[in-house]
Design an enzyme around this catalytic site. Structure first.
Site, PDB file in Angstrom:
ATOM      1  N   SER A   1      -4.190   7.386   9.199  1.00 25.29           N
ATOM      2  CA  SER A   1      -3.863   7.122   7.781  1.00 25.29           C
ATOM      3  C   SER A   1      -4.014   8.420   7.005  1.00 25.29           C
ATOM      4  CB  SER A   1      -4.851   6.084   7.233  1.00 25.29           C
ATOM      5  OG  SER A   1      -4.717   5.945   5.829  1.00 25.29           O
TER       6      SER A   1
ATOM      7  N   TYR B   1     -13.547   2.646   6.694  1.00 21.00           N
ATOM      8  CA  TYR B   1     -12.131   2.782   7.097  1.00 21.00           C
ATOM      9  C   TYR B   1     -11.753   4.256   7.232  1.00 21.00           C
ATOM     10  CZ  TYR B   1      -7.014   2.352   6.863  1.00 21.00           C
ATOM     11  OH  TYR B   1      -5.665   2.437   7.129  1.00 21.00           O
TER      12      TYR B   1
HETATM   13  P1  NAD Z   1      -0.984  -5.496   9.444  1.00 20.57           P
HETATM   14  O1  NAD Z   1      -2.229  -6.210   9.034  1.00 20.57           O
HETATM   15  O2  NAD Z   1       0.317  -5.955   8.889  1.00 20.57           O
HETATM   16  O3  NAD Z   1      -0.878  -5.444  11.032  1.00 20.57           O
HETATM   17  C1  NAD Z   1      -1.998  -5.149  11.826  1.00 20.57           C
HETATM   18  C2  NAD Z   1      -2.003  -6.041  13.044  1.00 20.57           C
HETATM   19  O4  NAD Z   1      -3.147  -5.678  13.851  1.00 20.57           O
HETATM   20  C3  NAD Z   1      -2.172  -7.531  12.702  1.00 20.57           C
HETATM   21  O5  NAD Z   1      -1.184  -8.292  13.362  1.00 20.57           O
HETATM   22  C4  NAD Z   1      -3.562  -7.874  13.213  1.00 20.57           C
HETATM   23  O6  NAD Z   1      -3.698  -9.214  13.671  1.00 20.57           O
HETATM   24  C5  NAD Z   1      -3.733  -6.881  14.342  1.00 20.57           C
HETATM   25  N1  NAD Z   1      -5.140  -6.645  14.682  1.00 20.57           N
HETATM   26  C6  NAD Z   1      -6.166  -6.457  13.839  1.00 20.57           C
HETATM   27  N2  NAD Z   1      -7.309  -6.308  14.527  1.00 20.57           N
HETATM   28  C7  NAD Z   1      -6.992  -6.426  15.838  1.00 20.57           C
HETATM   29  C8  NAD Z   1      -7.727  -6.378  17.043  1.00 20.57           C
HETATM   30  N3  NAD Z   1      -9.060  -6.191  17.046  1.00 20.57           N
HETATM   31  N4  NAD Z   1      -7.080  -6.533  18.215  1.00 20.57           N
HETATM   32  C9  NAD Z   1      -5.730  -6.746  18.232  1.00 20.57           C
HETATM   33  N5  NAD Z   1      -4.981  -6.798  17.122  1.00 20.57           N
HETATM   34  C10 NAD Z   1      -5.600  -6.649  15.946  1.00 20.57           C
HETATM   35  O7  NAD Z   1      -1.244  -3.969   9.049  1.00 20.57           O
HETATM   36  P2  NAD Z   1      -0.407  -2.606   9.229  1.00 20.57           P
HETATM   37  O8  NAD Z   1      -0.356  -1.999   7.887  1.00 20.57           O
HETATM   38  O9  NAD Z   1       0.829  -2.816  10.004  1.00 20.57           O
HETATM   39  O10 NAD Z   1      -1.486  -1.779  10.076  1.00 20.57           O
HETATM   40  C11 NAD Z   1      -1.206  -1.102  11.274  1.00 20.57           C
HETATM   41  C12 NAD Z   1      -1.975   0.206  11.282  1.00 20.57           C
HETATM   42  O11 NAD Z   1      -1.495   1.037  10.233  1.00 20.57           O
HETATM   43  C13 NAD Z   1      -3.481   0.090  11.050  1.00 20.57           C
HETATM   44  O12 NAD Z   1      -4.159   0.918  11.968  1.00 20.57           O
HETATM   45  C14 NAD Z   1      -3.671   0.575   9.635  1.00 20.57           C
HETATM   46  O13 NAD Z   1      -4.943   1.137   9.423  1.00 20.57           O
HETATM   47  C15 NAD Z   1      -2.581   1.636   9.573  1.00 20.57           C
HETATM   48  N6  NAD Z   1      -2.178   2.007   8.219  1.00 20.57           N
HETATM   49  C16 NAD Z   1      -1.592   1.110   7.386  1.00 20.57           C
HETATM   50  C17 NAD Z   1      -1.218   1.507   6.102  1.00 20.57           C
HETATM   51  C18 NAD Z   1      -0.580   0.546   5.141  1.00 20.57           C
HETATM   52  O14 NAD Z   1      -0.479   0.873   3.943  1.00 20.57           O
HETATM   53  N7  NAD Z   1      -0.115  -0.606   5.565  1.00 20.57           N
HETATM   54  C19 NAD Z   1      -1.444   2.824   5.696  1.00 20.57           C
HETATM   55  C20 NAD Z   1      -2.042   3.716   6.580  1.00 20.57           C
HETATM   56  C21 NAD Z   1      -2.392   3.308   7.847  1.00 20.57           C
END
Ligand code: NAD
Length: 269
Positions: free
Chosen positions: A151, A166
């Site tokens: 991130s 985080y």
């Molecule tokens: P999201 O919540 O839409 O998807 C994340 C998925 O991970 C979900 O389906 C959830 O069930 C699954 N998950 C959570 N914990 C888990 C575990 N222990 N084992 C297996 N699956 C698990 O979120 P996203 O935004 O798509 O996030 C994906 C990645 O992107 C994350 O690492 C997040 O930190 C990173 N990220 C997101 C953003 C944002 O703004 N959305 C920004 C920077 C980084």
């Protein structure tokens, strides 16, 4: 993105593991890689939407997707899920270590040890276990591509008050990716880390706000529109395109890179 006609077929015969595949960035990437010909192993905790995605992708191309109920922070389940993936598809080429949670958000003194450990175990230990169990299979293939989702928080942005667990995991993932890139280069396994800014997904569902968080906020005045390139958050598909490039041979000389994908958001932070 709807899982319909493929635009490129650069991953025919390749297999990808995608963690956190049931939603957001993981889901968009699973669809993208499957459209480009890959077999995709969908690892997620939340089964309903993950199994729904498996069905959709298997309609797109017969038997190309395998949904597995797995918590990436659980070593036994991870080892078994990687084993099942390789048994089903005959090998492994691409690993997208993407599952993550926002976790507990609050002043450090108000966070419990279990709040801290929960975020560490999903975001950091989960990434470690994903690589640990995948690497032997990539080595067998003689090459591979690993992409880790970090991130901008913890790397170029530090003004997300209360997000210390985080942000610590996201900084840790960058160090881990670079260590892994160096360690694995001689095996022709590339490791890159991506740093998204705000992307429209379901990630907010995993946030646990502590009511004291307001007490540590320092007000910051942003210009109007926090992400000037898109005038708002990015889309999961924007990130999926980047992951697909890093997974492909088009990025064959790129490893250990930390790539920001945030529409200039962090330049304002
Ligand atoms: P999201 O919540 O839409 O998807 C994340 C998925 O991970 C979900 O389906 C959830 O069930 C699954 N998950 C959570 N914990 C888990 C575990 N222990 N084992 C297996 N699956 C698990 O979120 P996203 O935004 O798509 O996030 C994906 C990645 O992107 C994350 O690492 C997040 O930190 C990173 N990220 C997101 C953003 C944002 O703004 N959305 C920004 C920077 C980084």
């Amino acid at each position: 993105m709807s899982p319909n006609i493929a635009k490129k077929q650069r991953f025919i015969g390749k297999t990808a593991i995608i963690t956190g595949a049931g939603s957001g960035i993981g889901r968009a990437t699973a669809i993208q890689l499957a459209r480009e010909g890959a077999n995709v192993a969908l690892f997620d905790l939340v089964n309903e939407r993950n199994f729904e995605l498996e069905q959709k992708l298997n309609k797109l191309r017969k038997d190309c997707a395998l949904a597995l109920d797995v918590d990436t922070s659980d070593a036994e389940r991870m080892e078994e899920a990687v084993r099942q993936t390789v048994e089903r598809f005959g090998g492994l080429d691409i690993v997208f270590a993407n599952a993550g949670i926002n976790g507990a958000v609050g002043p450090i003194e108000e966070l419990s040890l279990s709040d801290w450990e929960h975020t560490m175990s999903v975001n950091l230990t989960g990434t470690f276990l994903t690589l640990k169990y995948s690497i032997p299979h990539l080595k067998k293939k003689g090459k591979g591509s690993i992409i880790i989702t970090s991130s901008i928080n913890g790397n170029s942005r530090f003004a997300s008050f209360g997000w210390s667990p985080y942000s610590t995991t996201k900084a840790g993932q960058v160090a881990f990716a670079k260590m892994a890139a160096l360690e694995l280069a001689k095996f022709k396994i590339r490791v890159n880390v991506i740093c998204p800014g705000a992307i429209s997904t379901n990630i907010d569902e995993s946030t646990e706000f502590n009511e004291e968080v307001g007490s540590i906020v320092i007000p910051i005045e942003f210009p109007q529109g926090a992400q000037p390139l898109a005038d708002g958050p990015g889309k999961p598909d924007n990130v999926a395109e980047l992951v697909s490039f890093l997974a492909s041979d088009e990025s064959i000389h790129i490893t250990g890179a930390q790539i920001v994908i945030d529409g200039a958001e962090s330049l304002l932070s």
